[in-house]
Design a protein around this motif. Structure first.
Motif, PDB file in Angstrom:
ATOM      1  N   GLY A 112       0.825  -1.211   0.000  1.00 55.29           N
ATOM      2  CA  GLY A 112       0.000   0.000   0.000  1.00 55.29           C
ATOM      3  C   GLY A 112       0.860   1.262   0.000  1.00 55.29           C
ATOM      4  O   GLY A 112       0.588   2.222  -0.725  1.00 55.29           O
ATOM      5  N   ALA A 113       1.917   1.266   0.828  1.00 57.17           N
ATOM      6  CA  ALA A 113       2.811   2.419   0.883  1.00 57.17           C
ATOM      7  C   ALA A 113       3.524   2.606  -0.455  1.00 57.17           C
ATOM      8  O   ALA A 113       3.685   3.730  -0.945  1.00 57.17           O
ATOM      9  N   ALA A 114       3.949   1.484  -1.081  1.00 55.09           N
ATOM     10  CA  ALA A 114       4.615   1.566  -2.385  1.00 55.09           C
ATOM     11  C   ALA A 114       3.645   2.099  -3.439  1.00 55.09           C
ATOM     12  O   ALA A 114       4.018   2.917  -4.297  1.00 55.09           O
ATOM     13  N   LEU A 115       2.381   1.655  -3.378  1.00 57.08           N
ATOM     14  CA  LEU A 115       1.389   2.131  -4.328  1.00 57.08           C
ATOM     15  C   LEU A 115       1.125   3.628  -4.154  1.00 57.08           C
ATOM     16  O   LEU A 115       1.047   4.384  -5.133  1.00 57.08           O
ATOM     17  N   VAL A 116       1.015   4.083  -2.922  1.00 53.97           N
ATOM     18  CA  VAL A 116       0.819   5.509  -2.657  1.00 53.97           C
ATOM     19  C   VAL A 116       2.018   6.307  -3.170  1.00 53.97           C
ATOM     20  O   VAL A 116       1.857   7.356  -3.793  1.00 53.97           O
ATOM     21  N   LEU A 117       3.214   5.820  -2.937  1.00 52.66           N
ATOM     22  CA  LEU A 117       4.421   6.486  -3.417  1.00 52.66           C
ATOM     23  C   LEU A 117       4.423   6.552  -4.944  1.00 52.66           C
ATOM     24  O   LEU A 117       4.760   7.589  -5.530  1.00 52.66           O
ATOM     25  N   LEU A 118       4.023   5.467  -5.607  1.00 53.78           N
ATOM     26  CA  LEU A 118       3.973   5.430  -7.060  1.00 53.78           C
ATOM     27  C   LEU A 118       2.941   6.429  -7.593  1.00 53.78           C
ATOM     28  O   LEU A 118       3.199   7.154  -8.565  1.00 53.78           O
ATOM     29  N   VAL A 119       1.773   6.519  -6.949  1.00 53.24           N
ATOM     30  CA  VAL A 119       0.744   7.475  -7.369  1.00 53.24           C
ATOM     31  C   VAL A 119       1.255   8.903  -7.206  1.00 53.24           C
ATOM     32  O   VAL A 119       1.083   9.741  -8.090  1.00 53.24           O
ATOM     33  N   PHE A 120       1.893   9.209  -6.089  1.00 52.22           N
ATOM     34  CA  PHE A 120       2.443  10.550  -5.890  1.00 52.22           C
ATOM     35  C   PHE A 120       3.490  10.877  -6.935  1.00 52.22           C
ATOM     36  O   PHE A 120       3.523  11.985  -7.482  1.00 52.22           O
ATOM     37  N   PHE A 121       4.339   9.929  -7.254  1.00 53.90           N
ATOM     38  CA  PHE A 121       5.356  10.149  -8.268  1.00 53.90           C
ATOM     39  C   PHE A 121       4.700  10.428  -9.625  1.00 53.90           C
ATOM     40  O   PHE A 121       5.104  11.345 -10.348  1.00 53.90           O
ATOM     41  N   ALA A 122       3.681   9.645  -9.990  1.00 53.70           N
ATOM     42  CA  ALA A 122       2.985   9.838 -11.260  1.00 53.70           C
ATOM     43  C   ALA A 122       2.316  11.213 -11.292  1.00 53.70           C
ATOM     44  O   ALA A 122       2.342  11.910 -12.322  1.00 53.70           O
ATOM     45  N   LEU A 123       1.720  11.636 -10.191  1.00 54.30           N
ATOM     46  CA  LEU A 123       1.084  12.951 -10.138  1.00 54.30           C
ATOM     47  C   LEU A 123       2.105  14.080 -10.272  1.00 54.30           C
ATOM     48  O   LEU A 123       1.838  15.094 -10.920  1.00 54.30           O
TER      49      LEU A 123
END
Length: 160
Positions: free
Chosen positions: A29-40
């Motif tokens: 979940g933390a990795a997914l949140v980090l990936l979403v923030f990076f994409a944004l």
């Protein structure tokens, strides 16, 4: 009466597998949140770059329009000065013609012809110049002081 010491509660077995799977889910979940923030952040960077390009383009257009407006203002001021000079010349010629007509009616026609010839030459010189679409068309004002001058002024205006 003595009290017996309290007995410790029976120890519960911890399910380590369940804790490990929960920990792994939290890490995903933390990795997914980090990936979403990076994409944004990447998406925002591309949009910012596009906005900056549009701003630069529109500044260039604005600068070109400001330059054109400045040139047009200079041209208008030049034409105003020319119009003022023509008005002053017209007033002087009208006064001279009136004074001359009053003093020497026989010579008045010669003066009128000379004035008309001078105006005709000015018109020919002006017609020789290239007309721009942005130019204000030239205007000539004819001033009359008496009603009997109206017919002659109309004739001069038609010739112009």
């Amino acid at each position: 009466m003595s009290q017996a010491p309290p007995q410790p509660a029976p120890a519960q077995k911890l399910n380590l597998r369940r804790l490990e799977s929960l920990q792994r889910l939290l890490q995903y979940g933390a990795a997914l949140v980090l990936l979403v923030f990076f994409a944004l952040i990447v998406l925002a960077w591309f949009q910012l770059r596009g906005l900056n390009a549009q701003i630069a383009e529109r500044k260039g257009v604005r600068d070109a329009l400001e330059k054109e407006v400045g040139e047009n203002e200079k041209e208008i001021e030049r034409q105003r000065q020319e119009l003022g000079a023509v008005k002053r010349l017209n007033n002087v010629l009208t006064d001279v013609s009136r004074a001359y007509t009053e003093q020497n009616p026989a010579e008045a026609q010669k003066v009128r012809d000379a004035v008309e010839q001078s105006i005709g030459q000015s018109v020919e010189q002006g017609a020789g110049q290239k007309a721009s679409a942005a130019q204000v068309p030239p205007r000539i004002y004819i001033q009359i002081t008496r009603a009997d001058q109206r017919a002659r002024a109309g004739e001069v205006a038609r010739r112009l």
